[in-house]
Design a protein around this motif. Structure first.
Motif, PDB file in Angstrom:
ATOM      1  N   ALA A  74       0.890  -1.081   0.009  1.00 31.02           N
ATOM      2  CA  ALA A  74      -0.092   0.029  -0.006  1.00 31.02           C
ATOM      3  C   ALA A  74       0.780   1.148   0.006  1.00 31.02           C
ATOM      4  O   ALA A  74       0.431   2.270  -0.372  1.00 31.02           O
ATOM      5  CB  ALA A  74      -1.017   0.062   1.368  1.00 31.02           C
ATOM      6  N   ALA A  75       2.006   1.182   0.429  1.00 33.21           N
ATOM      7  CA  ALA A  75       2.877   2.412   0.725  1.00 33.21           C
ATOM      8  C   ALA A  75       4.157   2.773   0.066  1.00 33.21           C
ATOM      9  O   ALA A  75       4.434   3.670  -0.421  1.00 33.21           O
ATOM     10  CB  ALA A  75       3.136   2.562   2.157  1.00 33.21           C
ATOM     11  N   ASP A  76       4.713   1.454  -0.347  1.00 36.63           N
ATOM     12  CA  ASP A  76       6.340   1.453  -1.171  1.00 36.63           C
ATOM     13  C   ASP A  76       6.144   1.881  -2.600  1.00 36.63           C
ATOM     14  O   ASP A  76       6.092   1.176  -3.428  1.00 36.63           O
ATOM     15  CB  ASP A  76       6.579   0.319  -0.805  1.00 36.63           C
ATOM     16  N   LYS A  77       5.735   3.330  -2.725  1.00 32.96           N
ATOM     17  CA  LYS A  77       5.582   3.575  -4.252  1.00 32.96           C
ATOM     18  C   LYS A  77       6.849   3.424  -4.961  1.00 32.96           C
ATOM     19  O   LYS A  77       6.694   3.379  -6.400  1.00 32.96           O
ATOM     20  CB  LYS A  77       5.212   5.205  -4.130  1.00 32.96           C
ATOM     21  N   ILE A 103       9.454   1.936   3.484  1.00 37.91           N
ATOM     22  CA  ILE A 103       8.554   2.973   3.703  1.00 37.91           C
ATOM     23  C   ILE A 103       9.075   4.117   4.083  1.00 37.91           C
ATOM     24  O   ILE A 103       9.699   4.255   5.437  1.00 37.91           O
ATOM     25  CB  ILE A 103       7.437   2.511   4.690  1.00 37.91           C
ATOM     26  N   SER A 104       9.272   5.079   3.450  1.00 32.47           N
ATOM     27  CA  SER A 104       9.690   6.418   3.806  1.00 32.47           C
ATOM     28  C   SER A 104       8.813   7.316   4.572  1.00 32.47           C
ATOM     29  O   SER A 104       7.619   6.972   4.520  1.00 32.47           O
ATOM     30  CB  SER A 104      10.319   7.258   2.345  1.00 32.47           C
ATOM     31  N   ARG A 105       9.423   8.520   4.897  1.00 28.40           N
ATOM     32  CA  ARG A 105       8.399   9.217   5.923  1.00 28.40           C
ATOM     33  C   ARG A 105       7.359   9.858   5.061  1.00 28.40           C
ATOM     34  O   ARG A 105       6.252   9.704   5.318  1.00 28.40           O
ATOM     35  CB  ARG A 105       9.261  10.285   6.424  1.00 28.40           C
ATOM     36  N   GLU A 106       8.012  10.003   3.783  1.00 27.61           N
ATOM     37  CA  GLU A 106       6.936  10.664   2.756  1.00 27.61           C
ATOM     38  C   GLU A 106       6.021   9.814   2.138  1.00 27.61           C
ATOM     39  O   GLU A 106       4.507  10.128   2.243  1.00 27.61           O
ATOM     40  CB  GLU A 106       7.473  11.265   1.550  1.00 27.61           C
TER      41      GLU A 106
END
Length: 216
Positions: free
Chosen positions: A190-193, A199-202
């Motif tokens: 869901a988060a790791d673009k 997973i970065s802060r952004e």
């Protein structure tokens, strides 16, 4: 931010199944104080004690045995869309019974630490008691608690370290490491673009509701 016991794991396991079933979580108020000075609302962090029962009334797990409170953030937008509803407008000291149909896993077995399994398609009942609440979710503290090396990225090792609390709180009834790894993989998906496995802060910020993005 503490991640405690299998209730929160349901958030990450239930998204696909929730879209395929018309069954909804049932909410029953068991006890409500006569005087209610504050009610839970979105963007609160709740401190909750809970018991988990099978449908036949057999006690599966109780946080009262370990005296470990569960943190329940309201407003982070869990995929099922149902779990948060069970905690909205609760008074401190109020008790509710939440019946979660199929426990989110559908036709899959959920293996436990002790080698047993939660059967598929089984409702679980959660008796929850609101002990206290904080007016605002501290998402910055939550991220930085997981990011133990302070490099502004959450890694598998850092999340698995946090998930040890899940196993310790649940004891033999905790979910197996394989399921906890699935929690991480769902979160990464869901988060790791940028697909770097972290997973970065952004990236974490993008998961948050609009009103909480600036808090990180």
């Amino acid at each position: 931010m503490r991640l405690v016991c299998l209730f929160l794991v349901v958030i990450f396991l239930s998204s696909t199944h929730a879209e395929q079933t018309n069954e909804e979580m049932k909410v029953e108020v068991l006890y409500k104080p006569r005087v209610c000075l504050k009610k839970s609302q979105l963007n609160n962090m709740l401190k909750v004690q809970f018991k988990v029962f099978f449908e036949n009334g057999t006690l599966f797990h109780s946080s009262y045995d370990t005296d470990v409170l569960m943190d329940v953030p309201l407003g982070l937008g869990d995929p099922s869309g149902e779990l948060e509803k069970g905690f909205i407008d609760m008074c401190i000291g109020e008790k509710r019974l939440l019946t979660v149909p199929h426990h989110g896993q559908g036709d899959r077995e959920l293996p436990l630490q002790n080698g047993n399994v939660l059967p598929p398609n089984i409702p679980l009942l959660y008796e929850v008691e609101l002990i206290d609440l904080e007016d605002k979710i501290n998402v910055k503290e939550g991220f930085e608690n997981i990011d133990s090396d302070g490099d502004d990225h959450i890694t598998l090792d850092e999340i698995m370290e946090q998930l040890k609390a899940v196993q310790e709180a649940g004891g033999d009834t905790a979910l197996s490491p394989e399921i906890l790894l699935q929690v991480y993989n769902n979160l990464i998906a869901a988060a790791d673009k940028d697909s770097d496995g972290r997973i970065s802060r952004e990236e974490y910020r993008h998961l948050l509701p609009h009103e909480l993005k600036d808090e990180l």
